[in-house]
Motif scaffolding. Structure first.
Motif, PDB file in Angstrom:
ATOM      1  N   ASP A  68       0.819  -1.215   0.000  1.00  0.00           N
ATOM      2  CA  ASP A  68       0.000   0.000   0.000  1.00  0.00           C
ATOM      3  C   ASP A  68       0.855   1.268   0.000  1.00  0.00           C
ATOM      4  OD1 ASP A  68      -2.302  -1.593   0.055  1.00  0.00           O
ATOM      5  OD2 ASP A  68      -2.318  -1.634   2.245  1.00  0.00           O
ATOM      6  N   GLY A  69       1.892   1.280  -0.803  1.00  0.00           N
ATOM      7  CA  GLY A  69       2.715   2.469  -0.948  1.00  0.00           C
ATOM      8  C   GLY A  69       3.739   2.700   0.138  1.00  0.00           C
ATOM      9  N   GLU A  70       3.890   1.774   1.067  1.00  0.00           N
ATOM     10  CA  GLU A  70       4.911   1.951   2.101  1.00  0.00           C
ATOM     11  C   GLU A  70       5.810   0.724   2.171  1.00  0.00           C
ATOM     12  OE1 GLU A  70       3.153   2.661   5.912  1.00  0.00           O
ATOM     13  OE2 GLU A  70       1.832   0.956   5.761  1.00  0.00           O
ATOM     14  N   VAL A  71       7.003   0.933   2.686  1.00  0.00           N
ATOM     15  CA  VAL A  71       7.981  -0.153   2.801  1.00  0.00           C
ATOM     16  C   VAL A  71       7.746  -0.874   4.124  1.00  0.00           C
ATOM     17  CG1 VAL A  71      10.428  -0.742   2.865  1.00  0.00           C
ATOM     18  CG2 VAL A  71       9.643   1.138   1.424  1.00  0.00           C
ATOM     19  N   VAL A  72       7.664  -2.207   4.022  1.00  0.00           N
ATOM     20  CA  VAL A  72       7.440  -3.057   5.184  1.00  0.00           C
ATOM     21  C   VAL A  72       8.633  -3.999   5.310  1.00  0.00           C
ATOM     22  CG1 VAL A  72       5.943  -4.817   6.199  1.00  0.00           C
ATOM     23  CG2 VAL A  72       4.938  -2.924   4.892  1.00  0.00           C
ATOM     24  N   TYR A  73       9.158  -4.098   6.524  1.00  0.00           N
ATOM     25  CA  TYR A  73      10.308  -4.956   6.786  1.00  0.00           C
ATOM     26  C   TYR A  73       9.896  -6.181   7.582  1.00  0.00           C
ATOM     27  CZ  TYR A  73      13.541  -1.456   5.109  1.00  0.00           C
ATOM     28  OH  TYR A  73      14.232  -0.588   4.305  1.00  0.00           O
ATOM     29  N   SER A  74      10.628  -7.271   7.358  1.00  0.00           N
ATOM     30  CA  SER A  74      10.466  -8.483   8.155  1.00  0.00           C
ATOM     31  C   SER A  74      11.822  -9.171   8.262  1.00  0.00           C
ATOM     32  CB  SER A  74       9.427  -9.421   7.525  1.00  0.00           C
ATOM     33  OG  SER A  74       9.791  -9.743   6.199  1.00  0.00           O
ATOM     34  N   ILE A  75      11.957 -10.051   9.260  1.00  0.00           N
ATOM     35  CA  ILE A  75      13.215 -10.794   9.371  1.00  0.00           C
ATOM     36  C   ILE A  75      13.272 -11.802   8.226  1.00  0.00           C
ATOM     37  CG2 ILE A  75      13.536 -10.444  11.851  1.00  0.00           C
ATOM     38  CD1 ILE A  75      12.508 -13.278  12.282  1.00  0.00           C
ATOM     39  N   SER A  76      14.460 -12.097   7.777  1.00  0.00           N
ATOM     40  CA  SER A  76      14.625 -12.962   6.606  1.00  0.00           C
ATOM     41  C   SER A  76      14.585 -14.443   6.965  1.00  0.00           C
ATOM     42  CB  SER A  76      15.926 -12.636   5.883  1.00  0.00           C
ATOM     43  OG  SER A  76      17.021 -12.829   6.756  1.00  0.00           O
ATOM     44  N   VAL A  77      15.058 -14.780   8.152  1.00  0.00           N
ATOM     45  CA  VAL A  77      15.060 -16.181   8.585  1.00  0.00           C
ATOM     46  C   VAL A  77      14.624 -16.249  10.053  1.00  0.00           C
ATOM     47  CG1 VAL A  77      16.810 -17.000   6.950  1.00  0.00           C
ATOM     48  CG2 VAL A  77      17.528 -16.093   9.132  1.00  0.00           C
ATOM     49  N   PRO A  78      13.825 -17.245  10.413  1.00  0.00           N
ATOM     50  CA  PRO A  78      13.343 -17.333  11.797  1.00  0.00           C
ATOM     51  C   PRO A  78      14.455 -17.506  12.826  1.00  0.00           C
ATOM     52  CG  PRO A  78      12.286 -19.002  10.399  1.00  0.00           C
ATOM     53  CD  PRO A  78      13.297 -18.284   9.562  1.00  0.00           C
ATOM     54  N   GLU A  79      15.614 -17.971  12.422  1.00  0.00           N
ATOM     55  CA  GLU A  79      16.715 -18.194  13.351  1.00  0.00           C
ATOM     56  C   GLU A  79      17.225 -16.900  13.979  1.00  0.00           C
ATOM     57  OE1 GLU A  79      16.185 -21.764  10.967  1.00  0.00           O
ATOM     58  OE2 GLU A  79      16.366 -19.667  10.406  1.00  0.00           O
ATOM     59  N   VAL A  80      16.902 -15.752  13.376  1.00  0.00           N
ATOM     60  CA  VAL A  80      17.264 -14.474  13.990  1.00  0.00           C
ATOM     61  C   VAL A  80      16.628 -14.385  15.377  1.00  0.00           C
ATOM     62  CG1 VAL A  80      16.969 -11.965  13.832  1.00  0.00           C
ATOM     63  CG2 VAL A  80      17.637 -13.274  11.807  1.00  0.00           C
ATOM     64  N   ARG A  81      15.387 -14.805  15.481  1.00  0.00           N
ATOM     65  CA  ARG A  81      14.701 -14.809  16.781  1.00  0.00           C
ATOM     66  C   ARG A  81      15.433 -15.723  17.760  1.00  0.00           C
ATOM     67  NH1 ARG A  81       9.816 -13.810  19.293  1.00  0.00           N
ATOM     68  NH2 ARG A  81       9.098 -15.418  20.714  1.00  0.00           N
ATOM     69  N   ASP A  82      15.842 -16.908  17.294  1.00  0.00           N
ATOM     70  CA  ASP A  82      16.581 -17.840  18.149  1.00  0.00           C
ATOM     71  C   ASP A  82      17.877 -17.208  18.651  1.00  0.00           C
ATOM     72  OD1 ASP A  82      14.584 -19.705  17.560  1.00  0.00           O
ATOM     73  OD2 ASP A  82      15.780 -20.686  15.997  1.00  0.00           O
ATOM     74  N   LEU A  83      18.568 -16.480  17.789  1.00  0.00           N
ATOM     75  CA  LEU A  83      19.816 -15.827  18.170  1.00  0.00           C
ATOM     76  C   LEU A  83      19.567 -14.790  19.259  1.00  0.00           C
ATOM     77  CD1 LEU A  83      22.844 -15.443  17.692  1.00  0.00           C
ATOM     78  CD2 LEU A  83      22.243 -13.847  15.860  1.00  0.00           C
ATOM     79  N   LEU A  84      18.518 -13.989  19.106  1.00  0.00           N
ATOM     80  CA  LEU A  84      18.198 -12.983  20.123  1.00  0.00           C
ATOM     81  C   LEU A  84      17.797 -13.639  21.445  1.00  0.00           C
ATOM     82  CD1 LEU A  84      16.280 -10.392  17.937  1.00  0.00           C
ATOM     83  CD2 LEU A  84      18.628 -10.248  18.769  1.00  0.00           C
ATOM     84  N   LEU A  85      17.072 -14.744  21.385  1.00  0.00           N
ATOM     85  CA  LEU A  85      16.705 -15.470  22.603  1.00  0.00           C
ATOM     86  C   LEU A  85      17.941 -16.054  23.284  1.00  0.00           C
ATOM     87  CD1 LEU A  85      13.437 -17.262  21.439  1.00  0.00           C
ATOM     88  CD2 LEU A  85      13.627 -15.549  23.246  1.00  0.00           C
ATOM     89  N   ALA A  86      18.890 -16.543  22.490  1.00  0.00           N
ATOM     90  CA  ALA A  86      20.134 -17.072  23.063  1.00  0.00           C
ATOM     91  C   ALA A  86      20.892 -15.947  23.771  1.00  0.00           C
ATOM     92  CB  ALA A  86      21.000 -17.699  21.971  1.00  0.00           C
ATOM     93  N   GLY A  87      20.922 -14.775  23.183  1.00  0.00           N
ATOM     94  CA  GLY A  87      21.556 -13.629  23.833  1.00  0.00           C
ATOM     95  C   GLY A  87      20.897 -13.307  25.161  1.00  0.00           C
ATOM     96  N   ARG A  88      19.586 -13.371  25.213  1.00  0.00           N
ATOM     97  CA  ARG A  88      18.844 -13.120  26.455  1.00  0.00           C
ATOM     98  C   ARG A  88      19.218 -14.145  27.524  1.00  0.00           C
ATOM     99  NH1 ARG A  88      13.453 -11.283  28.227  1.00  0.00           N
ATOM    100  NH2 ARG A  88      13.312 -10.256  26.230  1.00  0.00           N
ATOM    101  N   ARG A  89      19.285 -15.416  27.129  1.00  0.00           N
ATOM    102  CA  ARG A  89      19.623 -16.470  28.097  1.00  0.00           C
ATOM    103  C   ARG A  89      21.048 -16.306  28.616  1.00  0.00           C
ATOM    104  NH1 ARG A  89      16.624 -19.515  24.323  1.00  0.00           N
ATOM    105  NH2 ARG A  89      18.534 -20.246  23.355  1.00  0.00           N
TER     106      ARG A  89
END
Length: 111
Positions: A68-89
């Protein structure tokens, strides 16, 4: 010539080496966000947000599409979430003084 794995990992972690990029990735782990939505939650100037998104795109950690005329971003691979969770742990064990909440009103299940 192939890049050694340790060098590729170092480049990946350099990409994660800015608080704004981490915050952007955290938000995108919730789902796709338009640029104006990211701007509302990442406390940096719009030009700096654009630069940080460019770094993440170049590293192929995020992808952008037009909706709809705007740029939308998303993560490219679900493992990015896993990496951030590992950092939290890891931080939970090494740095107990760190506030592990995602943001105001957050839940512990988020990265």
């Amino acid at each position: 010539m192939a890049v050694p794995l340790y060098q590729a990992k170092a480049e990946l972690f350099r990409t994660l080496g800015h608080p704004a990029r981490i915050r952007i990735l955290e938000l995108l782990c919730e789902g796709p966000h338009a640029v104006h939505e990211l701007r509302d939650h990442v406390e940096i100037e719009p030009s700096n947000l654009s630069q940080q998104l460019s770094v993440l795109r170049k590293a192929q950690m995020v992808v952008s599409t037009r909706r709809d005329g705007e740029v939308v971003y998303s993560i490219s691979v679900p493992e990015v979430r896993d990496l951030l969770l590992a950092g939290r742990r890891i931080l939970a064990q090494l740095a107990p003084e760190v506030d592990l909440e995602w943001a105001a009103g957050s839940t512990a299940s988020r990265p």
